[in-house]
Design a protein around this motif. Structure first.
Motif, short mmCIF file in Angstrom:
data_model
loop_
_atom_site.label_atom_id
_atom_site.label_comp_id
_atom_site.label_asym_id
_atom_site.label_seq_id
_atom_site.Cartn_x
_atom_site.Cartn_y
_atom_site.Cartn_z
N GLY A 271 3.69 0.42 -6.87
CA GLY A 271 2.92 1.22 -7.83
C GLY A 271 2.16 0.36 -8.82
N VAL B 149 -0.43 0.72 -12.43
CA VAL B 149 -0.98 1.55 -13.52
C VAL B 149 -2.00 0.72 -14.28
N GLU C 269 -4.48 0.37 -17.54
CA GLU C 269 -4.76 0.89 -18.88
C GLU C 269 -5.98 0.16 -19.45
N VAL D 45 -3.98 5.09 -20.18
CA VAL D 45 -3.90 5.04 -18.72
C VAL D 45 -5.17 5.66 -18.12
N GLN E 245 -6.06 4.80 -14.51
CA GLN E 245 -5.89 4.87 -13.05
C GLN E 245 -4.44 4.57 -12.69
N VAL E 246 -3.96 5.25 -11.65
CA VAL E 246 -2.69 4.86 -11.03
C VAL E 246 -2.92 4.80 -9.53
N THR F 230 -6.71 0.89 -6.92
CA THR F 230 -7.20 1.99 -7.78
C THR F 230 -8.71 2.10 -7.62
N VAL G 200 -3.03 -4.16 -16.53
CA VAL G 200 -2.60 -3.49 -15.30
C VAL G 200 -1.14 -3.84 -15.08
N ARG G 201 -0.31 -2.79 -14.95
CA ARG G 201 1.13 -2.98 -14.74
C ARG G 201 1.45 -2.79 -13.27
N TYR G 202 2.20 -3.73 -12.74
CA TYR G 202 2.57 -3.70 -11.32
C TYR G 202 4.08 -3.59 -11.18
N GLN G 203 4.51 -2.67 -10.34
CA GLN G 203 5.93 -2.56 -10.04
C GLN G 203 6.43 -3.89 -9.47
N THR H 268 2.46 -7.88 -15.29
CA THR H 268 1.18 -7.31 -15.73
C THR H 268 0.07 -8.36 -15.60
#
Length: 263
Positions: free
Chosen positions: A185, A187, A189, A194, A196-197, A237, A250-253, A257
């Motif tokens: 996932g 996300v 910002e 936020v 886009q996901v 995205t 951008v945060r990545y599972q 980031t």
């Protein structure tokens, strides 16, 4: 086969590269050369790459573009396109991107694969890619078409190095087998909001498919992906337009980031 002469290819490479280097808009080149082929378009891109290398610019990686089925359908194209990444495209994580050097930039959340073995098409598939991958890292691409109003067709965009302009790679690396690449996932910002996901499957169903396709497309020209290549796989995205003063994270599972700021 190509329909353009060597001279036309050299002139168009210079035309497209000048627009990139000096940040001005041009009209799509197929308007003036309606008979140009995909081979011509890639010849222009490779000539632009040769011009950069002749001036001492290092090529530091490759990227794939138009890698979502939705985007291909929207553009009416059957396959993605690739481009090269030059050394001056690289911006450190958390760094500043000078917007005046660009025309109408947008950002996309991506992943990057770094290879430990060469990949040469035809016939490269996901398993080959995963076996040849050293590690995966998060990355954000700043795309910036040189075409007026971001309007183009696939041949024109290939000749324009697939809208490549800047990229930011994150500092977290992971082995491919330690990530759920299909479901990873993301996300995005902008200024803390936020926008886009997405998930890895947005890229051709699996991020490694993008690298396989790159190897197979390069194979058509007798080229390969060497070991140690940094490859951005295309957008997870949708691309989001940015303005001067915007900060993005951008945060990545499982991969931390990636951030930066347009100044």
């Amino acid at each position: 086969m190509g329909n353009l002469t060597k001279t036309q290819i050299e002139q168009l490479a210079e035309h497209c590269e000048n627009a990139e280097l000096k940040a001005y808009e041009i009209t799509k080149i197929t308007d003036d050369f309606p008979d140009m082929t995909y081979e011509d378009a890639f010849d222009i891109q490779w000539e632009m790459r040769r011009r950069k290398e002749a001036r001492g610019t290092k090529i530091v990686g490759m990227k794939m573009g138009l890698t979502s089925w939705a985007k291909m359908a929207q553009m009416g194209v059957e396959h993605p396109c690739y481009g090269f990444l030059a050394d001056y495209f690289s911006v450190p994580d958390g760094g500043e991107i000078k917007i005046d050097e660009l025309i109408h930039p947008k950002i996309e959340a991506e992943l990057a694969f770094v290879t430990k073995a060469p990949l040469k098409g035809p016939g490269v598939h996901i398993a080959d890619v995963l076996r040849a991958t050293d590690f995966v890292m998060p990355a954000v691409e700043v795309i910036d078409s040189r075409y007026k109003d971001f309007k183009f067709d696939l041949k024109s965009v290939i000749a324009d190095n697939s809208s490549s302009s800047r990229f930011v790679a994150g500092g977290t690396m992971a082995k491919a087998e330690d990530l759920d690449l299909k479901n990873i996932g993301v996300v995005m910002e902008i200024n803390g909001e936020v926008v886009q996901v997405g998930a890895g499957a947005a890229v051709l169903g699996h991020p490694a498919s993008s690298v396989a396709m790159l190897a197979n497309m390069l194979g058509e020209r007798g080229e390969e992906i060497p070991a140690g290549t940094f490859i951005m796989i295309g957008a997870i995205t949708a691309a989001v337009q940015v303005n001067k003063g915007d900060s993005f994270t951008v945060r990545y599972q499982d991969l931390g980031t990636v951030s930066g700021k347009f100044v």
